[in-house]
Design an enzyme around this catalytic site. Structure first.
Site, PDB file in Angstrom:
ATOM      1  N   LYS A  86       0.875  -1.170   0.000  1.00 52.94           N
ATOM      2  CA  LYS A  86       0.000   0.000   0.000  1.00 52.94           C
ATOM      3  C   LYS A  86       0.914   1.222   0.000  1.00 52.94           C
ATOM      4  O   LYS A  86       1.632   1.474   0.971  1.00 52.94           O
ATOM      5  CB  LYS A  86      -0.915   0.024   1.219  1.00 52.94           C
ATOM      6  N   GLY A  96      -8.598   9.321   9.214  1.00 54.43           N
ATOM      7  CA  GLY A  96      -8.989   9.395  10.615  1.00 54.43           C
ATOM      8  C   GLY A  96      -9.977  10.483  10.959  1.00 54.43           C
ATOM      9  O   GLY A  96     -10.297  10.675  12.124  1.00 54.43           O
ATOM     10  N   ALA A 150      -9.976   5.714   3.777  1.00 51.24           N
ATOM     11  CA  ALA A 150      -9.837   6.875   4.675  1.00 51.24           C
ATOM     12  C   ALA A 150     -11.106   7.706   4.769  1.00 51.24           C
ATOM     13  O   ALA A 150     -11.771   7.980   3.776  1.00 51.24           O
ATOM     14  CB  ALA A 150      -8.666   7.773   4.280  1.00 51.24           C
ATOM     15  N   GLY A 151     -11.404   8.096   6.013  1.00 55.20           N
ATOM     16  CA  GLY A 151     -12.482   9.032   6.289  1.00 55.20           C
ATOM     17  C   GLY A 151     -13.800   8.403   6.692  1.00 55.20           C
ATOM     18  O   GLY A 151     -14.665   9.075   7.250  1.00 55.20           O
ATOM     19  N   ASN A 194      -9.892   1.679   9.255  1.00 54.25           N
ATOM     20  CA  ASN A 194      -9.079   1.436  10.440  1.00 54.25           C
ATOM     21  C   ASN A 194      -9.593   2.220  11.641  1.00 54.25           C
ATOM     22  O   ASN A 194     -10.116   1.659  12.608  1.00 54.25           O
ATOM     23  CB  ASN A 194      -7.622   1.767  10.145  1.00 54.25           C
ATOM     24  N   THR A 195      -9.480   3.550  11.585  1.00 53.24           N
ATOM     25  CA  THR A 195      -9.782   4.380  12.756  1.00 53.24           C
ATOM     26  C   THR A 195     -11.197   4.170  13.274  1.00 53.24           C
ATOM     27  O   THR A 195     -11.408   4.088  14.490  1.00 53.24           O
ATOM     28  CB  THR A 195      -9.565   5.871  12.422  1.00 53.24           C
TER      29      THR A 195
END
Length: 262
Positions: free
Chosen positions: A100, A161, A187-188, A209-210
């Site tokens: 990645k 995040g 992301a986001g 993830n976050t």
């Protein structure tokens, strides 16, 4: 299908920000994710809190996606990608050449550098890597990265995040429409409804993830995200109804009682 390898789950997960390795382990298992991204620098370092990260997961059942997080230039990213490939081999994945690619010089907003990303991608593809580049939702850059040989494109929904959700829906739709490689929204995403939206747009997968790691109950959120991705993909495959500016009755008008009789 990514770089000739077939996966059952369309949810990719990460290993950062968890309160404990056990939370991470259980959350990933609950999500059903098969591809798990790991920051190469986190595994390489012996800093407190990073010990045991590589050994915490069963890499005979999960596919490692080493990432170049923390790299600010193309040169740094290329070096870290090479370390990541060796790391995957040491953990038993001899044929793993996935990376990645992240090139992020901006510490405040964490937005990827399009020029550095393209430069690094071209060189890594020539070295035999299966490159999964993290990018802004830029349709022209996405197509260029595909043309140089990247195996996916990974446009951000919103900054890493941030939990802002999908803020660039129109551009992501253009990327999906034009792509001949899998599109992964990365992301986001903050909620399962946002993950479902990404899939309803036609994305092939999402990376989250976050939103899982920092949830009050990360294991439950991991499961919720896995279910949302499945639901969103199924909805996309089913085909939504067209949007209309007027109402359309769902009940038939035949047999309507129009007046009373005495």
């Amino acid at each position: 299908m990514i770089a000739g390898r077939k996966f059952r789950s369309r949810l990719m997960t990460g290993t950062g920000k968890y309160r404990s390795l056990e939370d991470m382990r259980q959350s990933i298992a609950a999500s059903g994710s098969e591809i798990v991204t790991v920051a190469v620098r986190r595994v390489q370092t012996k800093a407190p809190g990073h010990e045991g990260l590589a050994e915490a997961l069963d890499w005979t059942k999960l596919w490692m996606l080493p990432n170049t997080a923390g790299c600010q230039t193309a040169e740094e990213a290329i070096r870290v990608a090479r370390l990541g490939r060796e790391m995957a081999k040491l953990l038993g994945q001899e044929d793993n050449n996935f990376v990645k690619l992240e090139v992020i010089p901006d510490a405040k907003y964490l937005l990827p550098d399009p020029f550095g990303t393209l430069e690094a991608a071209e060189k890594l593809v020539k070295e035999g890597f299966a490159v999964l580049p993290y990018i802004n939702a830029d349709p022209l850059l996405a197509k260029r990265l595909e043309e140089v040989g990247c195996v996916t494109v990974m446009p951000l929904g919103s900054p890493i995040g941030s939990g802002q959700g999908i803020k660039n829906e129109a551009n992501i739709q253009i990327i999906i429409e034009n792509a001949r490689v899998p599109v992964v929204v990365d992301a986001g995403i903050g909620t399962p409804s946002e993950a479902a939206l990404a899939m309803e747009l036609g994305a092939d997968a999402t990376l989250i993830n976050t939103a899982i790691a920092c949830a009050k109950n990360p294991v439950a959120m991991g499961k919720a995200m896995g279910m949302a991705v499945e639901a969103g993909r199924l909805a996309y495959s089913a085909g939504r109804i067209p949007v209309k500016v007027y109402a359309s009755a769902s009940s038939p008008l035949t047999g309507t009682i129009v007046g009373a009789t005495s």
